[in-house]
Design a protein around this motif. Structure first.
Motif, PDB file in Angstrom:
ATOM      1  N   TYR A 153       9.358  -2.467   6.342  1.00 35.61           N
ATOM      2  CA  TYR A 153       8.150  -2.897   5.713  1.00 35.61           C
ATOM      3  C   TYR A 153       8.484  -3.649   4.253  1.00 35.61           C
ATOM      4  O   TYR A 153       9.399  -2.897   3.533  1.00 35.61           O
ATOM      5  N   SER A 203       2.111  -5.352   8.341  1.00 38.34           N
ATOM      6  CA  SER A 203       1.957  -4.122   8.278  1.00 38.34           C
ATOM      7  C   SER A 203       2.939  -3.257   9.288  1.00 38.34           C
ATOM      8  O   SER A 203       3.214  -3.868  10.264  1.00 38.34           O
ATOM      9  N   ASN A 260      -2.912  -2.122  -2.054  1.00 40.75           N
ATOM     10  CA  ASN A 260      -2.874  -0.442  -1.743  1.00 40.75           C
ATOM     11  C   ASN A 260      -3.009   0.389  -2.838  1.00 40.75           C
ATOM     12  O   ASN A 260      -2.273  -0.104  -3.965  1.00 40.75           O
ATOM     13  N   ASP A 287      -5.623   1.886   1.617  1.00 42.28           N
ATOM     14  CA  ASP A 287      -5.939   0.674   1.238  1.00 42.28           C
ATOM     15  C   ASP A 287      -7.169   0.504   0.316  1.00 42.28           C
ATOM     16  O   ASP A 287      -7.653   1.697  -0.072  1.00 42.28           O
ATOM     17  N   ILE A 317      -2.783   4.408   5.015  1.00 42.96           N
ATOM     18  CA  ILE A 317      -1.884   3.353   5.608  1.00 42.96           C
ATOM     19  C   ILE A 317      -0.631   3.845   5.955  1.00 42.96           C
ATOM     20  O   ILE A 317      -0.187   4.853   5.398  1.00 42.96           O
ATOM     21  N   ASN A 363       2.395   2.373   6.048  1.00 42.21           N
ATOM     22  CA  ASN A 363       3.632   1.246   5.651  1.00 42.21           C
ATOM     23  C   ASN A 363       4.633   2.015   4.827  1.00 42.21           C
ATOM     24  O   ASN A 363       5.823   1.536   4.747  1.00 42.21           O
TER      25      ASN A 363
END
Length: 326
Positions: A112, A152, A240, A270, A276, A278
């Motif tokens: 990412y 993502s 984020n 988020d 999330i 990531n």
């Protein structure tokens, strides 16, 4: 007599053209005759069909002409007849794009926040081709393999939107087991070090209290970025939010010494507060919360008594915390 060469078509790179097939061979099915008396066909012999340099078609290039229709590119090149004057109506040659399947190479990925690598693929065709013919050997495919949009962490299908070819009819083999993966970026959270003097007000190690920490990104995971620090993590986080908290065994009144500081939890959400994926966080690193010994100045007091008297009740010394120590 009229010989209509008709329309003959074949795949780009195919083997049908390699020997300039004559009317006595497979091309015999691709012409029609008119004006010949019934039963007199045997007076026509020595018919040879071939390519003509018409409409940009180059007979010397054989199958290397681009895939399209060439008007008038097939004609009668040789014939003999005692009883007839032969007039030829040239036919068209259509080179069809060769059906080619692109199969993405498995295992392609990135972390990412990193740039996409050049996506790799393999080529195959079920159609017959010339001996030694190499798919895309002359750069027939223009552009790069693409994938579905998104940055993502997750899996993305490959597609052919970034590719084009005049001579190939491209198809991408979609296989749920072969996809492009964006992997969560590994981040190591390193708690900072802090210190207070014994007896001072205890300040818990938290971001709100100004406690420092470092979010490190291993260059092996982000080799194409210049920074591996908090600023980069903040940039990658974008809209984020990173939530982080720490714990230590030190507390108000703890004796002088060193106490470890560990990361209690760390996660990303988020703008809607939804977690999330990531990032993955390594919380094994430790910081140090030091309770330092309090510097005190001891000054003796002037005390006296008469012989045989009991000691006075006043203190023999005065303890003073040094200036600047809190």
């Amino acid at each position: 007599a009229y010989y209509y060469a008709g329309v003959y078509d074949f795949n780009f790179g195919s083997e049908y053209v390699v020997d300039r097939v004559t009317g006595q061979g497979s091309w015999g099915d691709h012409y029609n005759v008119s004006g010949v008396l019934s039963g007199d066909e045997e007076n026509l012999d020595g018919l040879t069909f071939g390519f003509a340099a018409s409409d940009g078609f180059d007979p010397e290039k054989e199958t290397r002409n681009d895939a399209r229709t060439y008007v008038g590119a097939i004609t009668l090149t040789e014939y003999s007849s005692t009883n007839y004057i032969v007039t030829v109506d040239p036919g068209d040659v259509t080179i069809r794009p060769l059906p080619v399947t692109l199969t993405p190479v498995s295992g392609q990925s990135k972390y990412y926040g990193a740039a996409d690598p050049v996506l790799q693929y393999k080529l195959s065709t079920l159609e017959p081709t010339l001996p030694g013919y190499t798919l895309n050997g002359n750069g027939e495919i223009v552009g790069s393999l693409s994938r579905d949009s998104g940055e993502s962490a997750g899996y993305y299908n490959f597609n052919k939107f970034g590719l084009s070819s005049v001579n190939y009819a491209l198809d991408v083999s979609i296989n749920s087991l072969i996809s492009f993966r964006i992997m969560p970026l590994p981040i190591t959270i390193v708690p900072g070090n802090t210190e207070i003097y014994f007896g001072a007000t205890f300040v818990s190690p938290s971001v709100d209290n100004g406690f420092s920490f470092t979010a490190k990104i291993d260059p092996a995971y982000a080799s194409d970025v210049a920074q591996q620090d908090n600023a980069l993590v903040s940039e990658l986080a974008g809209t984020n939010t990173l939530t982080i908290s720490f714990r230590t065994s030190a507390a108000q009144g703890s004796a002088a010494g060193e106490y470890s500081v560990t990361t209690d939890k760390c996660f990303a959400t988020d703008e809607n507060g939804i977690n999330i994926n990531n990032f993955t966080f390594d919380l094994s690193a430790k910081g140090v919360y030091t309770v330092k010994r309090l510097p005190v100045q001891i000054a003796a007091n002037a005390v006296s008594k008469q012989f045989a008297d009991v000691d006075p009740g006043t203190a023999y010394y005065t303890a003073t915390i040094l200036d600047g120590i809190q």
